[in-house]
Design an enzyme around this catalytic site. Structure first.
Site, PDB file in Angstrom:
ATOM      1  N   GLU A 164       0.667  -1.066   0.017  1.00  6.62           N
ATOM      2  CA  GLU A 164      -0.090  -0.012  -0.123  1.00  6.62           C
ATOM      3  C   GLU A 164       1.104   1.284  -0.026  1.00  6.62           C
ATOM      4  OE1 GLU A 164      -3.354   0.247  -0.625  1.00  6.62           O
ATOM      5  OE2 GLU A 164      -2.542   2.256  -0.615  1.00  6.62           O
ATOM      6  N   GLU A 168      -0.846   9.221   4.920  1.00  6.88           N
ATOM      7  CA  GLU A 168      -1.961   9.317   6.119  1.00  6.88           C
ATOM      8  C   GLU A 168      -2.093  11.055   5.664  1.00  6.88           C
ATOM      9  OE1 GLU A 168      -1.138   8.081  10.043  1.00  6.88           O
ATOM     10  OE2 GLU A 168      -0.411   6.102   9.154  1.00  6.88           O
ATOM     11  N   LYS A 219       8.199  -1.511  -2.184  1.00  9.69           N
ATOM     12  CA  LYS A 219       7.603  -0.805  -1.268  1.00  9.69           C
ATOM     13  C   LYS A 219       8.580  -0.228  -0.465  1.00  9.69           C
ATOM     14  CE  LYS A 219       5.035   0.994   1.774  1.00  9.69           C
ATOM     15  NZ  LYS A 219       4.276   2.104   1.621  1.00  9.69           N
ATOM     16  N   CYS A 275       6.309   4.605   9.355  1.00 11.20           N
ATOM     17  CA  CYS A 275       6.837   3.948   8.458  1.00 11.20           C
ATOM     18  C   CYS A 275       8.508   4.123   7.823  1.00 11.20           C
ATOM     19  CB  CYS A 275       5.820   3.377   7.291  1.00 11.20           C
ATOM     20  SG  CYS A 275       4.622   2.458   7.638  1.00 11.20           S
TER      21      CYS A 275
HETATM   22  P1  NAD Z   1      -1.736  -0.313  12.734  1.00 15.93           P
HETATM   23  O1  NAD Z   1      -0.915  -0.724  13.643  1.00 15.93           O
HETATM   24  O2  NAD Z   1      -2.438   0.818  12.846  1.00 15.93           O
HETATM   25  O3  NAD Z   1      -2.967  -1.743  12.498  1.00 15.93           O
HETATM   26  C1  NAD Z   1      -2.527  -2.888  12.438  1.00 15.93           C
HETATM   27  C2  NAD Z   1      -3.743  -3.719  13.061  1.00 15.93           C
HETATM   28  O4  NAD Z   1      -3.458  -5.386  13.127  1.00 15.93           O
HETATM   29  C3  NAD Z   1      -3.840  -3.382  14.822  1.00 15.93           C
HETATM   30  O5  NAD Z   1      -5.123  -2.951  14.909  1.00 15.93           O
HETATM   31  C4  NAD Z   1      -3.650  -4.769  15.461  1.00 15.93           C
HETATM   32  O6  NAD Z   1      -4.448  -5.047  16.578  1.00 15.93           O
HETATM   33  C5  NAD Z   1      -3.954  -5.640  14.200  1.00 15.93           C
HETATM   34  N1  NAD Z   1      -3.673  -7.041  14.504  1.00 15.93           N
HETATM   35  C6  NAD Z   1      -2.144  -7.309  14.607  1.00 15.93           C
HETATM   36  N2  NAD Z   1      -1.755  -8.667  14.612  1.00 15.93           N
HETATM   37  C7  NAD Z   1      -3.277  -9.243  14.430  1.00 15.93           C
HETATM   38  C8  NAD Z   1      -3.728 -10.572  14.488  1.00 15.93           C
HETATM   39  N3  NAD Z   1      -3.023 -11.658  14.649  1.00 15.93           N
HETATM   40  N4  NAD Z   1      -5.066 -10.752  13.998  1.00 15.93           N
HETATM   41  C9  NAD Z   1      -5.824  -9.795  14.184  1.00 15.93           C
HETATM   42  N5  NAD Z   1      -5.431  -8.495  13.977  1.00 15.93           N
HETATM   43  C10 NAD Z   1      -4.118  -8.302  14.330  1.00 15.93           C
HETATM   44  O7  NAD Z   1      -0.752  -0.585  11.509  1.00 15.93           O
HETATM   45  P2  NAD Z   1      -0.912   0.403  10.067  1.00 15.93           P
HETATM   46  O8  NAD Z   1      -0.474   1.707  10.143  1.00 15.93           O
HETATM   47  O9  NAD Z   1      -2.416  -0.011   9.299  1.00 15.93           O
HETATM   48  O10 NAD Z   1       0.075  -0.696   9.249  1.00 15.93           O
HETATM   49  C11 NAD Z   1       0.024  -1.895   8.793  1.00 15.93           C
HETATM   50  C12 NAD Z   1       0.730  -2.275   7.698  1.00 15.93           C
HETATM   51  O11 NAD Z   1       0.707  -1.355   6.706  1.00 15.93           O
HETATM   52  C13 NAD Z   1       2.311  -2.089   8.231  1.00 15.93           C
HETATM   53  O12 NAD Z   1       3.311  -3.223   7.570  1.00 15.93           O
HETATM   54  C14 NAD Z   1       2.662  -0.827   7.637  1.00 15.93           C
HETATM   55  O13 NAD Z   1       4.275  -0.853   7.473  1.00 15.93           O
HETATM   56  C15 NAD Z   1       2.023  -0.739   6.433  1.00 15.93           C
HETATM   57  N6  NAD Z   1       1.708   0.636   5.807  1.00 15.93           N
HETATM   58  C16 NAD Z   1       1.286   1.362   6.546  1.00 15.93           C
HETATM   59  C17 NAD Z   1       0.859   2.728   6.023  1.00 15.93           C
HETATM   60  C18 NAD Z   1       0.352   3.806   6.835  1.00 15.93           C
HETATM   61  O14 NAD Z   1       0.216   4.996   6.442  1.00 15.93           O
HETATM   62  N7  NAD Z   1       0.209   3.672   8.197  1.00 15.93           N
HETATM   63  C19 NAD Z   1       0.956   2.822   4.924  1.00 15.93           C
HETATM   64  C20 NAD Z   1       1.326   2.053   3.895  1.00 15.93           C
HETATM   65  C21 NAD Z   1       1.746   0.814   4.412  1.00 15.93           C
HETATM   66  C1  UGA Z   2       4.546   7.479   3.727  1.00 11.46           C
HETATM   67  C2  UGA Z   2       4.526   7.259   2.154  1.00 11.46           C
HETATM   68  O1  UGA Z   2       4.400   9.110   1.497  1.00 11.46           O
HETATM   69  C3  UGA Z   2       3.576   6.620   1.565  1.00 11.46           C
HETATM   70  O2  UGA Z   2       3.504   6.353   0.233  1.00 11.46           O
HETATM   71  C4  UGA Z   2       3.644   5.281   2.297  1.00 11.46           C
HETATM   72  O3  UGA Z   2       2.616   4.487   1.876  1.00 11.46           O
HETATM   73  C5  UGA Z   2       3.678   5.228   3.689  1.00 11.46           C
HETATM   74  O4  UGA Z   2       4.749   6.286   4.155  1.00 11.46           O
HETATM   75  C6  UGA Z   2       3.784   4.238   4.518  1.00 11.46           C
HETATM   76  O5  UGA Z   2       4.593   3.190   4.081  1.00 11.46           O
HETATM   77  O6  UGA Z   2       3.592   4.385   5.709  1.00 11.46           O
HETATM   78  P1  UGA Z   2       2.959   8.751   5.368  1.00 11.46           P
HETATM   79  O7  UGA Z   2       4.232   8.575   6.126  1.00 11.46           O
HETATM   80  O8  UGA Z   2       1.940   8.654   5.859  1.00 11.46           O
HETATM   81  O9  UGA Z   2       3.348   8.202   4.139  1.00 11.46           O
HETATM   82  O10 UGA Z   2       3.231  10.548   5.337  1.00 11.46           O
HETATM   83  P2  UGA Z   2       4.328  11.549   4.082  1.00 11.46           P
HETATM   84  O11 UGA Z   2       3.517  12.329   3.447  1.00 11.46           O
HETATM   85  O12 UGA Z   2       5.051  10.606   3.445  1.00 11.46           O
HETATM   86  O13 UGA Z   2       5.251  12.197   5.328  1.00 11.46           O
HETATM   87  C7  UGA Z   2       6.165  11.422   6.043  1.00 11.46           C
HETATM   88  C8  UGA Z   2       6.865  12.426   6.955  1.00 11.46           C
HETATM   89  O14 UGA Z   2       7.825  13.236   6.044  1.00 11.46           O
HETATM   90  C9  UGA Z   2       5.987  13.408   7.632  1.00 11.46           C
HETATM   91  O15 UGA Z   2       6.542  13.667   8.975  1.00 11.46           O
HETATM   92  C10 UGA Z   2       5.916  14.654   6.884  1.00 11.46           C
HETATM   93  O16 UGA Z   2       5.851  15.597   7.233  1.00 11.46           O
HETATM   94  C11 UGA Z   2       7.462  14.626   6.334  1.00 11.46           C
HETATM   95  N1  UGA Z   2       7.765  15.125   4.915  1.00 11.46           N
HETATM   96  C12 UGA Z   2       7.313  14.917   3.743  1.00 11.46           C
HETATM   97  C13 UGA Z   2       8.576  16.495   5.138  1.00 11.46           C
HETATM   98  O17 UGA Z   2       9.097  16.574   5.928  1.00 11.46           O
HETATM   99  N2  UGA Z   2       8.945  17.091   3.842  1.00 11.46           N
HETATM  100  C14 UGA Z   2       8.178  16.614   2.618  1.00 11.46           C
HETATM  101  O18 UGA Z   2       8.637  17.447   1.650  1.00 11.46           O
HETATM  102  C15 UGA Z   2       7.548  15.401   2.688  1.00 11.46           C
END
Ligand code: NAD
Ligand code: UGA
Length: 461
Positions: A164, A168, A219, A275
């Protein structure tokens, strides 16, 4: 002909599982989607009638949940039932940095992923497509396959990698209009089944299919490249402060080169979020484990530069406030790691606060979306001081004016839009003089603040 998916289960109702599946449910009303989680409180919040109480705040999310929930989108703690009924299972659980044992502080902790695989294997009575949605080290699919094939009931599992890329704060818009969707896999029919789902709203030209390992590695690489741009411009911000160059002007000048591009060149107090750091540490760990020391060290620098930037911001506050912040009130505007989210994971604010608290500063925090409990939990997690001390030294308030009242300095940690439209004259009148503003986001207008007699410091100027 690909298999038509009628029911989806998504394990993990977090920042990715919740919004991602809500959008799939919106775009594919013919597919029944159940998002499950072992965290009953989180599921209850997703089911809350008051949409303000959803556990994730994202612009546009409430409307989609309102439309799809109870129609073809369900939130449940009954994980086994959802697995049993689904044709396709997304694993969207957390993969944090390991905090114990081998790879501590570097490697991704895959225990939650493994638990999911074992549960799927134990429950599944018919063939399933298992989709890695979580961010995983390259070659995790091989481990998943081994668990599924060796502990299952003799049914067939096809594993796909579908990382993904949402950010955020813009999750819904990123999901509805993604730059690309990446699907890695070995089985053509399984790949086609997932392509068909996305094709309901994403142009085929943006749906990229690769082998499993390219998808998993892409990723980590994407996040490393994005974070590297932020660290690169932040390194230049330090040089700007010494030379009279302005980092925004430098960003603009280099970003207009189409080979460089304008995005992700905003200097800041440092990147945060759950992340970037985790994924780069993971990349560094993987490179080291293959003996690629130079590769590991190259990427490690991105994190070191980020740590330096946070420290530098705090040091500048201390130095400017006549080399001491002991007993001084510093108002923090913003705690979230970026605007438009209530997520605080790895937020720069946490570390800047920690440095200043070490210098006995008293901090008052205002963030429009982050709760006091969250802020204290973030500080307690660092284990730098007792939770009593954190509560004594840090106050969380409900208005910016309360935060700034009688403060020696204001520090902008998050780029919330509303900060720009505050009554800065009123704030100045309430503050100790000289009234300092340290803008870690280059958000405010220098001229406006200087005209009001603020001492204004911004990153990279
Ligand atoms: P999160 O901590 O918000 O959510 C994960 C959820 O999974 C939790 O609610 C937890 O209780 C649940 N969970 C864990 N183990 C479980 C199990 N065995 N059975 C049922 N539920 C279970 O995490 P997130 O931010 O959604 O991230 C999830 C994954 O996506 C990570 O690998 C992260 O790196 C990736 N990712 C996150 C973002 C982001 O913006 N947060 C963007 C891209 C990818
Ligand atoms: C980032 C990536 O942008 C997503 O593509 C990815 O899916 C995600 O991580 C993930 O794997 O979790 P996110 O962390 O939600 O997304 O937000 P970003 O917009 O990337 O910002 C990350 C951090 O960098 C923030 O603290 C932001 O303020 C900072 N940032 C970003 C800067 O300081 N300068 C910039 O120009 C851009």
């Amino acid at each position: 002909m690909s298999k038509t998916i009628k029911k989806i289960c998504c394990i993990g109702a977090g920042y990715v599982g919740g919004p991602t599946m809500s959008v799939v449910a919106k775009q594919c009303p013919h597919i029944e989607i159940t998002i499950v989680d072992m965290n009953a409180e989180r599921i209850a919040a997703w089911n809350d009638e008051n949409l303000e109480n959803l556990p994730v705040y994202e612009p546009g999310l409430q409307e989609i949940v309102a439309e799809a929930r109870g129609r073809n989108l369900f939130f449940s703690t009954d994980i086994n039932k959802a697995i049993d009924e689904a044709d396709m299972i997304f694993i969207s659980v957390n993969t944090p940095t390991k905090n114990y044992g081998k790879g501590k502080g570097m490697a991704a902790d895959l225990k939650y992923i493994e638990l999911c695989a074992r549960q799927i294997a134990a429950v599944a009575k018919d063939d399933k497509i298992v989709v890695e949605k979580s961010t995983l080290p390259v070659r995790t699919a091989a481990a998943l396959k081994s668990i599924l094939d060796n502990t299952g009931n003799g049914v067939n599992f096809h594993i796909l990698s579908n990382p993904e890329f949402l950010a955020e704060g813009t999750a819904i818009q990123d999901l509805i209009n993604p730059d690309r969707v990446l699907i890695g896999g070995e089985n053509e029919e399984a790949i086609a089944a997932l392509v068909d789902i996305y094709a309901h709203w994403v142009d085929q030209s943006k749906i990229l299919t690769t082998n499993l390992w390219s998808s998993e590695l892409s990723k980590l690489t994407a996040n490393a490249f994005l974070a590297q741009r932020v660290s690169s411009i932040n390194s230049i911000s330090a040089l700007c402060e010494k030379t009279g160059a302005n980092v925004d002007e430098v960003s603009k000048a280099i970003g207009m080169d189409t080979r460089i591009g304008a995005k992700f060149l905003k200097a800041s107090v440092g990147f945060g979020g759950s992340c970037f750091q985790k994924d780069i540490l993971n990349l560094v760990y993987i490179a080291r484990s293959y003996g690629l020391t130079e590769v590991a060290e190259y990427w490690d620098q991105v994190i070191l530069m980020n740590d330096y930037q946070k420290q530098r911001f705090a040091d500048n506050i201390i130095q400017t406030l006549y080399n001491t912040v002991s007993g001084k009130k510093i108002a923090f505007l913003g705690w979230a790691f970026k605007k438009d989210t209530n997520d605080t994971r790895e937020s720069a604010a946490i570390y800047v606060a920690d440095y200043l608290l070490n210098e006995q500063a008293e901090i008052t925090v205002y963030d429009p979306k982050v709760s006091a409990e969250r802020i204290y939990a973030d500080l307690d997690y660092l284990n730098t001081r007792s939770s009593e001390e954190n509560r004594l030294l840090v106050k969380v308030v409900n208005t910016p004016y309360e935060a700034c009242d009688d403060a020696h300095a204001v520090a902008i940690l998050t780029e919330w839009d509303e900060f720009k439209s505050y009554d800065w004259k009123k704030i100045k009148d309430q503050m100790k003089k000289p009234a300092f503003v340290f803008d870690g986001r280059k958000l405010l207008n220098r001229k406006q603040l200087e005209d009001l007699d603020f001492k204004y410091y911004a990153i990279g100027e």
